[in-house]
Every structure is written in C-alpha cells, then in structure tokens.
Design a protein around this motif. Structure first.
Motif, PDB file in Angstrom:
ATOM      1  N   VAL A  94     -11.792 -20.664 -13.413  1.00  0.00           N
ATOM      2  CA  VAL A  94     -10.610 -21.500 -13.638  1.00  0.00           C
ATOM      3  C   VAL A  94      -9.881 -20.995 -14.873  1.00  0.00           C
ATOM      4  N   THR A  95      -8.578 -20.848 -14.779  1.00  0.00           N
ATOM      5  CA  THR A  95      -7.779 -20.401 -15.921  1.00  0.00           C
ATOM      6  C   THR A  95      -7.032 -21.593 -16.515  1.00  0.00           C
ATOM      7  N   LEU A  96      -7.002 -21.633 -17.832  1.00  0.00           N
ATOM      8  CA  LEU A  96      -6.257 -22.667 -18.553  1.00  0.00           C
ATOM      9  C   LEU A  96      -5.121 -21.995 -19.287  1.00  0.00           C
ATOM     10  N   SER A  97      -3.896 -22.427 -19.055  1.00  0.00           N
ATOM     11  CA  SER A  97      -2.746 -21.743 -19.643  1.00  0.00           C
ATOM     12  C   SER A  97      -1.598 -22.717 -19.858  1.00  0.00           C
ATOM     13  N   LEU A  98      -0.586 -22.210 -20.588  1.00  0.00           N
ATOM     14  CA  LEU A  98       0.665 -22.949 -20.754  1.00  0.00           C
ATOM     15  C   LEU A  98       1.590 -22.647 -19.591  1.00  0.00           C
ATOM     16  N   ALA A  99       2.398 -23.624 -19.230  1.00  0.00           N
ATOM     17  CA  ALA A  99       3.408 -23.385 -18.204  1.00  0.00           C
ATOM     18  C   ALA A  99       4.424 -22.376 -18.729  1.00  0.00           C
ATOM     19  N   GLU A 100       5.040 -21.645 -17.836  1.00  0.00           N
ATOM     20  CA  GLU A 100       6.020 -20.631 -18.226  1.00  0.00           C
ATOM     21  C   GLU A 100       7.393 -21.250 -18.452  1.00  0.00           C
ATOM     22  N   GLY A 101       8.171 -20.557 -19.290  1.00  0.00           N
ATOM     23  CA  GLY A 101       9.551 -20.960 -19.511  1.00  0.00           C
ATOM     24  C   GLY A 101       9.735 -22.218 -20.328  1.00  0.00           C
ATOM     25  N   LEU A 102       8.778 -22.532 -21.211  1.00  0.00           N
ATOM     26  CA  LEU A 102       8.899 -23.734 -22.038  1.00  0.00           C
ATOM     27  C   LEU A 102       9.915 -23.496 -23.148  1.00  0.00           C
ATOM     28  N   SER A 103      10.802 -24.443 -23.346  1.00  0.00           N
ATOM     29  CA  SER A 103      11.833 -24.313 -24.370  1.00  0.00           C
ATOM     30  C   SER A 103      11.351 -24.902 -25.688  1.00  0.00           C
ATOM     31  N   GLU A 104      12.097 -24.622 -26.748  1.00  0.00           N
ATOM     32  CA  GLU A 104      11.772 -25.182 -28.063  1.00  0.00           C
ATOM     33  C   GLU A 104      12.027 -26.691 -28.015  1.00  0.00           C
ATOM     34  N   CYS A 105      11.081 -27.456 -28.542  1.00  0.00           N
ATOM     35  CA  CYS A 105      11.205 -28.914 -28.481  1.00  0.00           C
ATOM     36  C   CYS A 105      10.594 -29.529 -29.722  1.00  0.00           C
ATOM     37  N   HIS A 106      11.427 -30.204 -30.520  1.00  0.00           N
ATOM     38  CA  HIS A 106      10.964 -30.933 -31.703  1.00  0.00           C
ATOM     39  C   HIS A 106      11.395 -32.397 -31.541  1.00  0.00           C
ATOM     40  N   PHE A 107      10.486 -33.307 -31.791  1.00  0.00           N
ATOM     41  CA  PHE A 107      10.832 -34.731 -31.669  1.00  0.00           C
ATOM     42  C   PHE A 107       9.929 -35.533 -32.599  1.00  0.00           C
ATOM     43  N   LEU A 108      10.255 -36.803 -32.737  1.00  0.00           N
ATOM     44  CA  LEU A 108       9.488 -37.688 -33.608  1.00  0.00           C
ATOM     45  C   LEU A 108       8.400 -38.376 -32.796  1.00  0.00           C
ATOM     46  N   GLY A 109       7.141 -38.208 -33.218  1.00  0.00           N
ATOM     47  CA  GLY A 109       6.029 -38.809 -32.488  1.00  0.00           C
ATOM     48  C   GLY A 109       4.762 -38.773 -33.312  1.00  0.00           C
ATOM     49  N   ASP A 110       3.695 -39.314 -32.718  1.00  0.00           N
ATOM     50  CA  ASP A 110       2.382 -39.314 -33.360  1.00  0.00           C
ATOM     51  C   ASP A 110       1.592 -38.137 -32.805  1.00  0.00           C
ATOM     52  N   ARG A 111       1.477 -37.097 -33.600  1.00  0.00           N
ATOM     53  CA  ARG A 111       0.860 -35.848 -33.140  1.00  0.00           C
ATOM     54  C   ARG A 111      -0.596 -36.055 -32.715  1.00  0.00           C
ATOM     55  N   ALA A 112      -1.345 -36.849 -33.489  1.00  0.00           N
ATOM     56  CA  ALA A 112      -2.764 -37.043 -33.202  1.00  0.00           C
ATOM     57  C   ALA A 112      -2.962 -37.779 -31.876  1.00  0.00           C
ATOM     58  N   ARG A 113      -2.143 -38.818 -31.618  1.00  0.00           N
ATOM     59  CA  ARG A 113      -2.301 -39.569 -30.379  1.00  0.00           C
ATOM     60  C   ARG A 113      -1.866 -38.760 -29.164  1.00  0.00           C
ATOM     61  N   ILE A 114      -0.816 -37.977 -29.328  1.00  0.00           N
ATOM     62  CA  ILE A 114      -0.381 -37.112 -28.216  1.00  0.00           C
ATOM     63  C   ILE A 114      -1.472 -36.104 -27.900  1.00  0.00           C
ATOM     64  N   THR A 115      -2.076 -35.525 -28.934  1.00  0.00           N
ATOM     65  CA  THR A 115      -3.176 -34.579 -28.743  1.00  0.00           C
ATOM     66  C   THR A 115      -4.336 -35.248 -28.024  1.00  0.00           C
ATOM     67  N   GLN A 116      -4.642 -36.485 -28.401  1.00  0.00           N
ATOM     68  CA  GLN A 116      -5.741 -37.214 -27.770  1.00  0.00           C
ATOM     69  C   GLN A 116      -5.503 -37.392 -26.277  1.00  0.00           C
ATOM     70  N   VAL A 117      -4.273 -37.736 -25.902  1.00  0.00           N
ATOM     71  CA  VAL A 117      -3.972 -37.945 -24.484  1.00  0.00           C
ATOM     72  C   VAL A 117      -4.053 -36.628 -23.711  1.00  0.00           C
ATOM     73  N   LEU A 118      -3.425 -35.575 -24.237  1.00  0.00           N
ATOM     74  CA  LEU A 118      -3.432 -34.284 -23.536  1.00  0.00           C
ATOM     75  C   LEU A 118      -4.845 -33.707 -23.442  1.00  0.00           C
ATOM     76  N   THR A 119      -5.626 -33.869 -24.482  1.00  0.00           N
ATOM     77  CA  THR A 119      -7.012 -33.386 -24.450  1.00  0.00           C
ATOM     78  C   THR A 119      -7.810 -34.102 -23.372  1.00  0.00           C
ATOM     79  N   ASN A 120      -7.578 -35.392 -23.245  1.00  0.00           N
ATOM     80  CA  ASN A 120      -8.275 -36.155 -22.203  1.00  0.00           C
ATOM     81  C   ASN A 120      -7.858 -35.678 -20.817  1.00  0.00           C
ATOM     82  N   PHE A 121      -6.569 -35.425 -20.626  1.00  0.00           N
ATOM     83  CA  PHE A 121      -6.086 -34.919 -19.335  1.00  0.00           C
ATOM     84  C   PHE A 121      -6.773 -33.607 -18.988  1.00  0.00           C
ATOM     85  N   ILE A 122      -6.825 -32.690 -19.945  1.00  0.00           N
ATOM     86  CA  ILE A 122      -7.414 -31.376 -19.682  1.00  0.00           C
ATOM     87  C   ILE A 122      -8.913 -31.498 -19.443  1.00  0.00           C
TER      88      ILE A 122
END
Length: 408
Positions: free
Chosen positions: A263-291
């Motif tokens: 199984v390969t784990l990778s980033l999707a292609e063609g991602l654009s630059e994106c900066h926004f206001l959010g809680d970095r730790a909580r977003i990481t927690q959700v994405l880590t759980n998904f993966i």
C-alpha cells in the motif's frame, strides 16, 4: 277578565305565582353549565348525551373540539359517523354501534386518533356508556390526551435510548478491557524477552514490538482522555495560521512508517498553496485518525491525502483509499460511539466520534463516501478564514452520538 252571560265585564281575576325557587334553580343550572364548560375547555374534557331513537341530544363545546368537529354541526351528523377519526379507530367505533343495536355492547372505552387540519393526529380518550332504561341512549365523555401520549412516547424513547446506551457502554468496557490488555501483555512479555536475549536482531525485533504496542496503548489512553474532555466540556482549541500543504506533508511522512506492505501513502497531486486560520493540532488529530483507519482496512492499492479550497469558502480535507469499503446503511453509524465495523481490528470505536465532535466544534462538517469493495473517502470541511486574526466561535458540543435516536 270575567264576563257575565250577556258578555258584560264584571270582574278582574288576578293570579300571581312565586317562582323564586324555579328562577334560582334555573340560575344554578346555568351557573353549573358555565362552570362545566369552563372546566371542560381548560381540562379539554367533553360531555355529550344522545338519544339514538329520537336522534336528539346535546354536547359541550369541548366534546366537539376533541373529535375535530365544528360546534355548529348537528349531533346526528357526528354520532355514528365520526369522519375525523383515523380509519382504524373509526372502524372500531362503528363496530361498537353495530353491537350496541344488537344488544351485545354496553360500554366503549378507547383512545382514538383525531385528524388535525394539518394532516397530523391528536389523541382523544373516549368513554361511552349505554342507557336502555326508557329509550336507547348513550352518554359519552371524552378528553384530549395528546400531551400525555407525547410524554409517554418521549419516555419510551428515553427508556430505549438508556437501554441501548447501557448495552453500548457494557460492550465498550468489555472491549476496552481487551484492547488495553492486549498491548500491555505484549509490552510486558517482550520486555522480559528483550532483557534475556543477547541476539542483536532479536533485540531489535522485540524492541519494535514493544514500541508498536506502547504507541497503541498511548492512543487508547488518549482517546479515553479526549472522550472525558468532550463529556466535561473542557476540550480546548488553539487557533493560528495553518499551512495546509506543509501540514499534510508532515502527516504523510510521519505515517509512512506504519503503512502496510503493498500500500502506498502519498499526497494528492496538484495541491495549491493554502493558508487559513485553524487549530493545527486538532486538524492533525483528525487526519491522523483517518489515515490510521485506512491503513487498517487497506491491504493493497493506495491511501491518498489531499485538500481543496471550495467555492463556499470552506477548505475540504480528505483521505481516500482502496480498502474494503463500507456498506451504505452503515456509513452514518460509524460516527456513533463504540461502533466497530470489524471486531477483530484493534481500536475502541471512539476515534471517528471524537473526530466528528472536533470538526463540528471548529465549525465544520464531516462525512464519508464509500462503496463496499471499492474503497472509501473520509472528508471534513472547515471555514476558510484566510487572513483573519480572531479565532472562530466554537459551536456548543453536541450530545453524545450514542445517546441520539433517528427522530432527534
């Protein structure tokens, strides 16, 4: 006037009658009727008497209202017809009248459904007694029990939810006991072997097993602590600028070591630059759980992490895989507490419910698109607040998912 035989007026006869008692009695009756009508209107109790032979009778306004009929409608057009009743209840009432005329019924007691103007139904309790003394007649008392029925149904739902919650918590405790004991046994056992072996290869292998199970145990404890914070309402959020590209790159690099073979784990292609206001730790927690979930259920193919800024001013993160997929009827269920689709896979069934709570508290939404045997795509959206200096207002924590029913 009194006249003689020749028709001449001869006298006046004056007669007076003391009708005080009659007047007082009539006044008391009127007063009682007014009081009864007042009580009936507030208590929603109605009274009616109807002579089945002469087809005459009387009824209070509440009696009409409880049966969904206008007060100016003749009783003869209501008794024996009951057009506003639910078809099942109307059939039961008409059957009573058939038995009444044959002498086989003396009373009727039933809670019936009365059609409202909006198409719904109210509940009315009907109690009817038959009188056969002089003529065949009925005396009926009804009262609106809609609120009592609603309360009863709410209590039944609460009871069912409480029972379901008790079963889920019992299953959770049993599952948690197993989940904690498994890594602990591995840590204790392989730590002992690690101390006794001198072979370098075996020591590395045992150390890796101890490290893996230590991480699993730490994740279990973290889930329990997060659940406690959610229930106590003390979950904290720290907002700042988030670089979506850098964040996703870090997550992919850190999670690759846990990736299963094939199984390969990778980033999707063609991602654009994106900066926004959010809680970095909580977003990481959700994405880590998904993966982590994707790694459990994907044996070959790929796992891909990506994001995109959408036209509705939200940023959408997603993790798609080529795993076993989820049946359509279970896709909402997996965000409820203590739910595990595969009892043989490690986990407590708390990860996705915690993620759902975190995303909703940050003002976003969460979901999954999946087909059995074709893979899944877990996603969540957050408000895209590019350049804002103030943190978004947190939403109130929703009730625990396991305590909710479809009607809620």
């Amino acid at each position: 006037y009194l006249y003689d035989t020749e028709g001449n007026l001869t006298n006046f006869l004056l007669i007076n009658i003391d009708n005080t008692e009659t007047t007082n009695a009539f006044s008391r009756i009127q007063e009682f009727e007014g009081l009864f009508s007042l009580v009936g209107r507030f208590a929603r109790v109605g009274y009616a008497h109807f002579d089945l032979e002469t087809q005459t009778g009387f009824a209070t306004g509440s009696w009409y209202e409880n049966l969904g009929e206008p007060q100016d409608k003749p009783l003869v057009e209501i008794v024996g017809h009951y057009g506003q009743l639910h078809p099942e209840d109307r059939t039961a009432v008409l059957e009573f009248f058939r038995a009444l005329r044959q002498g086989d019924a003396d009373h009727f007691n039933r809670t019936v459904r009365v059609r409202r103007p909006d198409g719904g139904y109210n509940w009315t309790s009907v109690n009817t007694v038959v009188s056969r003394s002089e003529r065949l007649a009925i005396t009926s008392v009804n009262y609106d029990v809609t609120e009592l029925k609603r309360t009863e149904q709410s209590l039944i739902r609460a009871r069912d939810v409480a029972r379901r919650s008790d079963r889920l918590k019992s299953a959770f405790l049993a599952n948690m006991s197993h989940e904690i004991r498994t890594p602990l046994n591995a840590i204790v056992g392989f730590s002992t072997l690690l101390a006794d072996t001198e072979d370098a290869r075996e020591r590395r292998e045992y150390a890796g097993i101890v490290e893996q199970n230590s991480a699993l145990l730490l994740q279990l404890i973290s889930d329990i602590l997060d659940l406690s914070k959610i229930e106590a309402g003390t979950m904290e959020f720290s907002y700042g600028e988030v670089n979506a590209g850098a964040l996703c790159t870090e997550i992919v690099e850190s999670m690759r070591l846990r990736n299963p073979q094939g199984v390969t784990l990778s980033l999707a292609e063609g991602l654009s630059e994106c900066h926004f206001l959010g809680d970095r730790a909580r977003i990481t927690q959700v994405l880590t759980n998904f993966i982590t979930n994707a790694q459990k259920f994907t044996e070959q193919g790929y796992i891909r992490l990506g994001y995109a800024v959408r036209e509705d001013d939200t940023v959408r993160f997603y993790v798609e895989d080529t795993g076993i997929g989820i049946e359509a009827e279970r896709q909402e269920e997996i965000f409820n507490r203590f739910i595990k689709l595969d009892s043989f896979k490690q986990g407590t069934g708390l990860g996705l419910p915690i993620c759902k709570n975190l995303v909703e508290r940050m003002g976003g939404s969460i979901g999954v698109d999946s087909r059995r045997g074709e893979g899944s795509c877990f996603w969540f959206t957050l408000p895209y607040r590019n350049g804002l200096l103030e943190a978004p207002e947190e939403r109130e924590s929703p009730p625990p998912a396991s305590y909710l029913t479809p009607d809620d």
